[in-house]
Design an enzyme around this catalytic site. Structure first.
Site, short mmCIF file in Angstrom:
data_model
loop_
_atom_site.label_atom_id
_atom_site.label_comp_id
_atom_site.label_asym_id
_atom_site.label_seq_id
_atom_site.Cartn_x
_atom_site.Cartn_y
_atom_site.Cartn_z
N GLN A 116 41.05 48.95 32.38
CA GLN A 116 41.99 49.37 33.42
C GLN A 116 43.33 48.72 33.17
OE1 GLN A 116 39.76 49.40 37.51
NE2 GLN A 116 38.84 47.83 36.21
N HIS A 134 44.10 53.51 32.49
CA HIS A 134 45.32 53.52 33.33
C HIS A 134 46.58 53.53 32.49
CE1 HIS A 134 42.87 51.76 36.93
NE2 HIS A 134 42.51 52.98 36.58
N CYS A 165 64.85 66.62 26.52
CA CYS A 165 65.21 67.51 27.65
C CYS A 165 66.12 66.85 28.67
CB CYS A 165 63.92 67.96 28.36
SG CYS A 165 63.21 66.68 29.43
N GLY A 202 36.01 40.96 34.81
CA GLY A 202 37.36 40.69 35.30
C GLY A 202 37.96 41.80 36.12
N1 APR Z 1 38.02 35.51 34.59
C1 APR Z 1 37.27 36.45 35.19
N2 APR Z 1 37.65 37.12 36.31
C2 APR Z 1 38.86 36.79 36.83
C3 APR Z 1 39.70 35.82 36.26
C4 APR Z 1 39.23 35.16 35.09
N3 APR Z 1 39.96 34.21 34.48
N4 APR Z 1 40.83 35.72 37.02
C5 APR Z 1 40.69 36.63 38.03
N5 APR Z 1 39.51 37.25 37.92
C6 APR Z 1 38.97 38.31 38.75
C7 APR Z 1 39.42 38.29 40.20
O1 APR Z 1 38.53 37.48 40.95
C8 APR Z 1 39.32 39.76 40.59
O2 APR Z 1 38.02 40.05 41.11
O3 APR Z 1 39.47 39.52 38.24
C9 APR Z 1 39.48 40.50 39.26
C10 APR Z 1 40.81 41.25 39.18
O4 APR Z 1 40.77 42.25 40.15
P1 APR Z 1 42.12 43.04 40.51
O5 APR Z 1 43.23 42.06 40.64
O6 APR Z 1 41.77 43.98 41.61
O7 APR Z 1 42.42 43.86 39.17
P2 APR Z 1 41.66 45.16 38.68
O8 APR Z 1 40.23 45.16 39.10
O9 APR Z 1 41.94 45.27 37.23
O10 APR Z 1 42.43 46.34 39.45
C11 APR Z 1 42.06 47.67 39.09
O11 APR Z 1 43.87 48.54 40.41
O12 APR Z 1 46.02 48.16 41.07
C12 APR Z 1 45.24 48.96 40.27
O13 APR Z 1 45.83 50.05 38.28
C13 APR Z 1 45.62 48.77 38.83
O14 APR Z 1 44.19 48.63 36.89
C14 APR Z 1 44.39 48.11 38.20
C15 APR Z 1 43.28 48.54 39.12
#
Ligand code: APR
Length: 260
Positions: A116, A134, A165, A202
Site C-alpha cells: 500500500q 496505491h 495536452c 505494518g
Molecule cells: N513495525 C511494524 N509495524 C509498525 C511500525 C513498525 N516499525 N511502525 C508502525 N507500525 C504499524 C502501526 O501500528 C499501524 O498499525 O503500522 C501500521 C500503519 O498503519 P497506517 O498508518 O494506517 O498505514 P497503512 O495501513 O499503510 O494505511 C493504509 O491508508 O491512508 C491510506 O493510502 C494510505 O496506503 C495507506 C492506507
C-alpha cells in the site's frame, strides 16, 4: 491455530521464539504473499498515516490533500504536499525489514509482495515481484490525458503541465475516492487466494480493498500471519500474530527459517 505474540521492549527482544509449527509452514511454503503498509517504512524514518504520535495525517486532513476534489479545489497545495513527500522519500533508505522481504523473495518459489506504500522503498531494496496498489509517489502523470511525465518544471509558483495536452500534472498515486489500478488489484487478489502463507505487515488493515486480501487468503485455507507494532482489527482473525517492529521481526524470521 494458536495465536502467538512476540513482545519487544524497546530494542531488547522480550522473546524471539517463533513457534516451530510456524517455521515449518514458512519453510515448506512455495507460494507466499506479503501485504505491507506504512509501518514497514516507519523504521526508515517515514511517517505512517494513523499513528497518533506522529502520523502524517495529524498535520493534514486526508480529504484536504489526497483526493480528486482537493486537487480540483487547490491543485498547488496538493502538488506542493506531494513534492515535499517526494523530497522526504529521497532522503531515506530501506531498513532491515525491506531487505528481509528481498531475501524471502529469493528463498520462496512464488513470493508476491503487495504494498500500500507509495514510497518505492521495496523496489529500491531489491524486491521485484511487487504490486503497488496505491501507486508510486515518484511517478507523475497528466491529470487529463494520463501521459507519464519523466521531467517537469520546478516553477514554484504553479503546478507543472503536461507536454502533450497542457493538462495539470499530478502524482501517480491512488487518492481517496479513486479506484485502484485494476491489473494490480486483480493480480493481488489472485495471489492472495492461491498462497499458502499470507503475511500482513505494518498495516492497520483498515483501508479497503487491501484490507480484504487477508480474508481472501484465509477463506482459501492460507495460514495468515500479522507482523505489526500493535494489534489491529485483523489480529483476532490471524493464525499467528507477532507484535513488534517489522525491521526487527522480519530479519529474525528469515534467520529462523533459512539461517544456517
Ligand atoms: N513495525 C511494524 N509495524 C509498525 C511500525 C513498525 N516499525 N511502525 C508502525 N507500525 C504499524 C502501526 O501500528 C499501524 O498499525 O503500522 C501500521 C500503519 O498503519 P497506517 O498508518 O494506517 O498505514 P497503512 O495501513 O499503510 O494505511 C493504509 O491508508 O491512508 C491510506 O493510502 C494510505 O496506503 C495507506 C492506507
Amino acid at each position: 491455530m494458536r495465536s502467538h505474540t512476540v513482545a519487544y521492549i524497546g530494542k531488547r527482544k522480550a522473546i524471539m521464539d517463533f513457534p516451530q509449527e510456524f517455521i515449518r509452514f514458512v519453510k515448506n511454503a512455495s507460494r507466499v504473499v506479503a501485504l505491507t503498509g506504512a509501518g514497514v517504512s516507519q523504521e526508515s524514518g517515514l511517517r505512517t498515516f494513523r499513528d497518533a504520535q506522529d502520523g502524517l495525517w495529524t498535520k493534514y486532513k486526508p480529504e484536504d490533500l489526497a483526493s480528486p476534489e482537493s486537487f480540483a479545489r487547490d491543485p498547488k497545495l496538493v502538488w506542493d504536499w506531494y513534492a515535499w513527500r517526494r523530497e522526504a522519500v529521497k532522503g531515506v533508505r530501506p531498513n532491515p525489514g525491506h531487505y528481509a522481504l528481498v531475501e524471502m523473495e529469493k528463498q520462496i518459489p512464488e513470493f508476491t509482495l503487495i504494498t500500500q506504500n507509495v514510497d518505492g522503498l521495496h523496489r529500491f531494496a531489491g524486491s521485484r515481484n511487487i504490486y503497488e496498489l496505491h501507486g508510486n509517489i515518484q511517478k507523475v502523470r497528466c491529470s487529463e490525458c494520463g501521459t507519464y511525465a519523466e521531467t517537469w518544471g520546478d516553477d514554484t509558483e504553479s503546478v507543472p503541465v503536461c507536454q502533450s495536452c497542457g493538462g495539470l500534472l499530478r502524482p501517480d498515486v491512488v487518492w481517496f475516492g479513486e479506484s485502484l489500478p485494476r491489473a494490480e488489484l486483480e493480480a493481488a487478489v489472485t495471489a492472495s487466494r492461491a498462497c499458502q502463507v499470507f503475511m500482513s505487515i505494518g498495516t492497520s488493515g483498515v483501508v479497503q480493498p487491501a484490507a480484504s486480501l487477508a480474508h481472501a487468503a484465509r477463506n482459501n485455507g492460507s495460514v495468515v500471519v500479522e507482523i505489526n507494532a500493535e494489534p489491529t482489527p485483523l489480529t483476532p482473525k490471524v493464525d499467528f500474530a507477532f507484535h513488534g517492529r517489522s525491521g526487527e521481526i522480519l530479519p529474525e524470521l528469515v534467520e529462523a527459517v533459512w539461517g544456517n
